[in-house]
Structures are given as C-alpha cells and as structure tokens.
Write a protein that holds these residues in place. Structure first.
Motif, PDB file in Angstrom:
ATOM      1  N   UNK A   1       5.359   2.671  55.315  1.00  0.00           N
ATOM      2  CA  UNK A   1       6.144   3.343  53.953  1.00  0.00           C
ATOM      3  C   UNK A   1       5.538   3.222  52.847  1.00  0.00           C
ATOM      4  N   UNK A   2       5.997   3.427  51.993  1.00  0.00           N
ATOM      5  CA  UNK A   2       4.618   3.755  50.321  1.00  0.00           C
ATOM      6  C   UNK A   2       4.823   2.187  49.739  1.00  0.00           C
ATOM      7  N   UNK A   3       4.092   2.010  48.633  1.00  0.00           N
ATOM      8  CA  UNK A   3       3.657   0.356  47.923  1.00  0.00           C
ATOM      9  C   UNK A   3       5.200   0.484  46.980  1.00  0.00           C
ATOM     10  N   UNK A   4       5.377  -1.614  46.597  1.00  0.00           N
ATOM     11  CA  UNK A   4       6.327  -1.114  45.115  1.00  0.00           C
ATOM     12  C   UNK A   4       5.391  -1.916  44.711  1.00  0.00           C
ATOM     13  N   UNK A   5       4.564  -0.948  43.608  1.00  0.00           N
ATOM     14  CA  UNK A   5       2.723  -0.946  43.111  1.00  0.00           C
ATOM     15  C   UNK A   5       2.638  -0.353  41.871  1.00  0.00           C
ATOM     16  N   UNK A   6       3.070   0.718  41.738  1.00  0.00           N
ATOM     17  CA  UNK A   6       2.961   1.380  40.572  1.00  0.00           C
ATOM     18  C   UNK A   6       4.341   2.544  39.850  1.00  0.00           C
ATOM     19  N   UNK A   7       5.780   1.711  39.341  1.00  0.00           N
ATOM     20  CA  UNK A   7       6.257   3.100  39.409  1.00  0.00           C
ATOM     21  C   UNK A   7       6.091   4.783  38.861  1.00  0.00           C
TER      22      UNK A   7
ATOM     23  N   UNK B   1      -1.471   3.097  34.805  1.00  0.00           N
ATOM     24  CA  UNK B   1      -0.836   4.162  34.906  1.00  0.00           C
ATOM     25  C   UNK B   1       1.048   2.825  34.144  1.00  0.00           C
ATOM     26  N   UNK B   2       0.118   1.795  33.730  1.00  0.00           N
ATOM     27  CA  UNK B   2       1.207   1.270  33.380  1.00  0.00           C
ATOM     28  C   UNK B   2       0.588   0.509  31.857  1.00  0.00           C
ATOM     29  N   UNK B   3       1.176  -0.134  31.130  1.00  0.00           N
ATOM     30  CA  UNK B   3       0.303  -0.874  29.473  1.00  0.00           C
ATOM     31  C   UNK B   3       0.347  -2.705  30.317  1.00  0.00           C
ATOM     32  N   UNK B   4      -0.300  -3.117  31.777  1.00  0.00           N
ATOM     33  CA  UNK B   4      -0.262  -4.006  31.864  1.00  0.00           C
ATOM     34  C   UNK B   4      -2.113  -3.930  32.447  1.00  0.00           C
ATOM     35  N   UNK B   5      -2.597  -4.948  32.480  1.00  0.00           N
ATOM     36  CA  UNK B   5      -3.863  -5.253  32.313  1.00  0.00           C
ATOM     37  C   UNK B   5      -4.461  -5.261  33.802  1.00  0.00           C
ATOM     38  N   UNK B   6      -3.491  -5.365  34.762  1.00  0.00           N
ATOM     39  CA  UNK B   6      -3.783  -5.136  36.044  1.00  0.00           C
ATOM     40  C   UNK B   6      -5.230  -4.140  36.739  1.00  0.00           C
ATOM     41  N   UNK B   7      -5.919  -4.459  37.459  1.00  0.00           N
ATOM     42  CA  UNK B   7      -6.177  -6.044  37.914  1.00  0.00           C
ATOM     43  C   UNK B   7      -7.000  -7.149  37.269  1.00  0.00           C
ATOM     44  N   UNK B   8      -6.708  -6.959  36.137  1.00  0.00           N
ATOM     45  CA  UNK B   8      -7.771  -7.650  35.352  1.00  0.00           C
ATOM     46  C   UNK B   8      -8.822  -6.884  33.904  1.00  0.00           C
ATOM     47  N   UNK B   9      -8.270  -7.555  32.723  1.00  0.00           N
ATOM     48  CA  UNK B   9      -8.801  -6.832  31.738  1.00  0.00           C
ATOM     49  C   UNK B   9     -10.841  -7.391  32.226  1.00  0.00           C
TER      50      UNK B   9
END
Length: 232
Positions: free
Chosen positions: A84-90, A144-152
C-alpha cells in the motif's frame, strides 16, 4: 482492538527486506519525524499502537500511515503493508515507502543521533539497494509541505551525507582505512556511480587482486568511453 507490531534490529531488518517480493513499484523513500510523540515519550510497542489508533480511529485511515517507525532505541517497527502507498505526503504518496522517526527534531528540541541515527541510515541504505534507488529518491516531507518535517534540526544534505559516508564505514577490510588517498578515490568513485556495494567489497577481501586496482582500471575505462575513445 489493537494491532500487534513487530520490531527489527538492523540485521533482522536487512534479512527481512531481502526476502521480500513486492508487486507495487517503489519510486522513493519518505523521511518523517513524529514531532509528537517525542523521544522521551517512547514506550516501545505501546507507542506504535497509539499511533495506529490515532491514524485509524481519529483520522479514519485504513491502517497506520507509515511503513516503518524508527525508535530511539534503534529498533525498526513494522507498520502499513508495503503493498500500500503510505499516508505521508498529500499528493505525493504513490510509489513511496515511508519512515517515521520518533522524536521532535526541530532546532532546539531533540537530536537524531546514536542508535536511532544508525538504524534509519541503515534501513534507508537497505531499501535503496533493494529497489535500485539512489540518494536522489530520498524525500523529506517538507519538500512538498509547509511543515518542518523531519525537523529543522536535520538538513537534507547532512542526511544524504550520512547515507553516502556510511557505505565506506561498513567496509570490513582495513585496507581501505589505511589506503593512500588515490586508492580511496578510486573506490569512492565506484560507490558514487553505484557500480559496487559493501557486499561486493566483502566478496573481494580474499581475492588476490585488490578491489582498488579493479576500481582504478574501471574508472579509466569509463573515462575514456565518456570521451568517445576506445578503452583498449
């Protein structure tokens, strides 16, 4: 109902991956951090089960979002089916395998280090080799997201350098460590071009012809071919 989850050491993870046959085409590896729970919140399988409950009961997903979770003690926990594809990056999950590292790795918070760092780098390297991927196929969530993940506190270049440099650290023959720089350069070039792996090196330890000599010859052949010359 609560799912059970299995943990792997680095060696066990490699053995497990090497036996897999996956129908889904794998195109990239996703790197994430949990943010919450933090490293200090980690309680073994109970922490993984808690994430599963949140993903399925609260968010309504069919399973836990990630394929693997890397914990502070250096264990690699299983998760979503690799079919299955992940549910990670929309919008960017197709073809991905998702790693979730337990911790908050934003600057000033927790640090990716020790056994956890060893485990994520080793696991990534195993999957790169398994699916014939390169370092270019490693994706940070924040790309691909405005989040800092996996951490700054984790730069992409630092992470890629760890993936690349540990190939050399895995060499069990001390002749690399003690070799002059011109020999090391030849070997490093073969790794960069993905023409050899640490497994190849181990097979050559007992050979009468040192790997650096083969590397040097191959390098010269490739250089001549690139220049349009006949190598022999």
């Amino acid at each position: 109902m609560t799912r059970r989850f299995k943990s792997y050491s680095i060696a066990e993870f490699q053995a497990f991956i090497n036996t897999l046959s996956i129908r889904r085409k794998i195109t990239h590896l996703q790197i994430h951090h949990t943010w919450k729970p933090r490293k200090t919140d980690y309680r073994g399988e109970a922490t993984i089960a808690s994430m599963w409950q949140y993903h399925t009961n609260t968010r309504g997903w069919r399973d836990i979002g990630q394929h693997f979770t890397v914990s502070p003690d250096g264990l690699i926990w299983d998760g979503r089916s690799l079919e299955l594809d992940p549910a990670g990056i929309s919008g960017h999950n197709k073809g991905g395998i998702m790693f979730e590292m337990i911790g908050n790795f934003d600057q000033g918070e927790e640090t990716l280090e020790g056994k956890q760092l060893d485990a994520i780098i080793a696991a990534v390297r195993v999957l790169l080799q398994k699916f014939n991927l390169t370092e270019k196929d490693i994706v940070f969530h924040r790309e691909y997201s405005p989040k800092s993940c996996p951490g700054t506190g984790i730069t992409k270049q630092w992470f890629l350098n760890e993936v690349q440099s540990r190939k050399i650290q895995e060499l069990s023959d001390q002749s690399y460590v003690n070799a002059p720089q011109w020999k090391k350069s030849a070997i490093d070039w073969l790794y960069k071009e993905r023409l050899i792996s640490s497994e190849d090196w181990k097979k050559q330890i007992e050979s009468s012809l040192p790997l650096w000599a083969e590397a040097l010859v191959l390098r010269r052949i490739f250089e001549k071919i690139k220049l349009g010359r006949t190598p022999f």
